[in-house]
Design a protein around this motif. Structure first.
Motif, PDB file in Angstrom:
ATOM      1  N   VAL A  50       0.843  -1.198   0.000  1.00  0.00           N
ATOM      2  CA  VAL A  50       0.000   0.000   0.000  1.00  0.00           C
ATOM      3  C   VAL A  50       0.875   1.244   0.000  1.00  0.00           C
ATOM      4  O   VAL A  50       2.016   1.225   0.473  1.00  0.00           O
ATOM      5  N   ASN A  51       0.305   2.293  -0.523  1.00  0.00           N
ATOM      6  CA  ASN A  51       1.019   3.554  -0.648  1.00  0.00           C
ATOM      7  C   ASN A  51       1.036   4.293   0.687  1.00  0.00           C
ATOM      8  O   ASN A  51       2.062   4.808   1.116  1.00  0.00           O
ATOM      9  N   ASP A  52      -0.138   4.343   1.339  1.00  0.00           N
ATOM     10  CA  ASP A  52      -0.271   5.051   2.607  1.00  0.00           C
ATOM     11  C   ASP A  52      -1.042   4.158   3.563  1.00  0.00           C
ATOM     12  O   ASP A  52      -2.264   4.044   3.491  1.00  0.00           O
ATOM     13  N   ILE A  53      -0.311   3.516   4.458  1.00  0.00           N
ATOM     14  CA  ILE A  53      -0.907   2.476   5.304  1.00  0.00           C
ATOM     15  C   ILE A  53      -1.958   3.050   6.256  1.00  0.00           C
ATOM     16  O   ILE A  53      -2.982   2.424   6.505  1.00  0.00           O
ATOM     17  N   ALA A  71       9.113  -7.448   9.149  1.00  0.00           N
ATOM     18  CA  ALA A  71      10.378  -7.827   8.529  1.00  0.00           C
ATOM     19  C   ALA A  71      10.559  -7.110   7.196  1.00  0.00           C
ATOM     20  O   ALA A  71       9.611  -6.530   6.661  1.00  0.00           O
ATOM     21  N   ASP A  72      11.757  -7.103   6.699  1.00  0.00           N
ATOM     22  CA  ASP A  72      12.076  -6.606   5.359  1.00  0.00           C
ATOM     23  C   ASP A  72      11.735  -5.121   5.175  1.00  0.00           C
ATOM     24  O   ASP A  72      11.248  -4.702   4.128  1.00  0.00           O
ATOM     25  N   ASN A  73      11.995  -4.336   6.233  1.00  0.00           N
ATOM     26  CA  ASN A  73      11.869  -2.881   6.144  1.00  0.00           C
ATOM     27  C   ASN A  73      10.453  -2.406   5.793  1.00  0.00           C
ATOM     28  O   ASN A  73      10.271  -1.554   4.929  1.00  0.00           O
ATOM     29  N   LYS A  74       9.477  -2.968   6.495  1.00  0.00           N
ATOM     30  CA  LYS A  74       8.083  -2.623   6.203  1.00  0.00           C
ATOM     31  C   LYS A  74       7.328  -2.216   7.465  1.00  0.00           C
ATOM     32  O   LYS A  74       7.591  -2.740   8.547  1.00  0.00           O
ATOM     33  N   LEU A  75       6.373  -1.309   7.279  1.00  0.00           N
ATOM     34  CA  LEU A  75       5.357  -1.074   8.291  1.00  0.00           C
ATOM     35  C   LEU A  75       4.208  -1.992   7.943  1.00  0.00           C
ATOM     36  O   LEU A  75       3.811  -2.073   6.774  1.00  0.00           O
ATOM     37  N   VAL A  76       3.657  -2.685   8.953  1.00  0.00           N
ATOM     38  CA  VAL A  76       2.625  -3.674   8.644  1.00  0.00           C
ATOM     39  C   VAL A  76       1.402  -3.542   9.537  1.00  0.00           C
ATOM     40  O   VAL A  76       1.485  -3.136  10.696  1.00  0.00           O
ATOM     41  N   VAL A  77       0.262  -3.894   8.954  1.00  0.00           N
ATOM     42  CA  VAL A  77      -1.025  -3.954   9.647  1.00  0.00           C
ATOM     43  C   VAL A  77      -1.688  -5.243   9.189  1.00  0.00           C
ATOM     44  O   VAL A  77      -1.597  -5.600   8.013  1.00  0.00           O
ATOM     45  N   GLN A 119       3.729  -1.264   3.933  1.00  0.00           N
ATOM     46  CA  GLN A 119       4.260  -0.060   3.303  1.00  0.00           C
ATOM     47  C   GLN A 119       5.757  -0.028   3.548  1.00  0.00           C
ATOM     48  O   GLN A 119       6.216  -0.210   4.675  1.00  0.00           O
ATOM     49  N   GLU A 120       6.483   0.172   2.501  1.00  0.00           N
ATOM     50  CA  GLU A 120       7.947   0.251   2.598  1.00  0.00           C
ATOM     51  C   GLU A 120       8.340   1.433   3.481  1.00  0.00           C
ATOM     52  O   GLU A 120       7.785   2.521   3.362  1.00  0.00           O
ATOM     53  N   ILE A 121       9.286   1.214   4.379  1.00  0.00           N
ATOM     54  CA  ILE A 121       9.816   2.322   5.183  1.00  0.00           C
ATOM     55  C   ILE A 121      10.892   3.016   4.367  1.00  0.00           C
ATOM     56  O   ILE A 121      11.837   2.371   3.906  1.00  0.00           O
TER      57      ILE A 121
END
Ligand code: ZN
Length: 133
Positions: free
Chosen positions: A82-85, A108-114, A130-132
């Protein structure tokens, strides 16, 4: 929501499954990472444009340990890019989806997750990431 970012597979032994998926894809995982807060050890494979995440529990209270106990090894979640979590969380909440963590956490893998509760998504655990930057 954009493309499928990765598919997560719960495994009993990351070491054994890494070897199995290395044979399947013809290349080793590009990364291994432990997420202590989630009680998981992960590895990531790229196969063409497709990313697969393997997840192993690091303690008996880990969500992966509970999943393995209930369902055994197999597909655990589907993650969408997603672009904007935060915007997606609001949108999906308004649509009536049950969000497991409304405040994005570091995965994991440099992400913000929901995560969305699988009860509201036909039994499929959906991860937004969303990629950090
Ligand atoms: Zn994932």
């Amino acid at each position: 929501m954009r493309k499928i970012e990765h598919i997560g597979i719960a495994v009993k032994s990351l070491k054994e499954s890494n070897l199995l998926f290395e044979k399947l894809f013809g290349q080793p995982p590009y990364k291994e990472e432990e997420v202590v807060s989630e009680g998981v050890k992960t590895s990531f494979f790229m196969n063409g444009p497709n990313k697969i995440e393997l997840l192993e529990a690091t303690n008996p209270d880990s969500p992966i340990a509970k999943f393995l106990e209930k369902k055994g090894e197999g597909i655990h979640h589907i993650a969408f890019d997603v672009n904007d979590i935060n915007e997606e969380v609001i949108r999906l909440k308004n649509e009536g989806f049950v969000i497991l963590n409304e405040i994005p956490k570091k995965g994991a893998d440099n992400k913000l997750v929901v995560f969305l509760h699988p009860k509201g998504t036909n039994g499929v655990l959906v991860e937004l990431c969303q990629e950090i930057k």
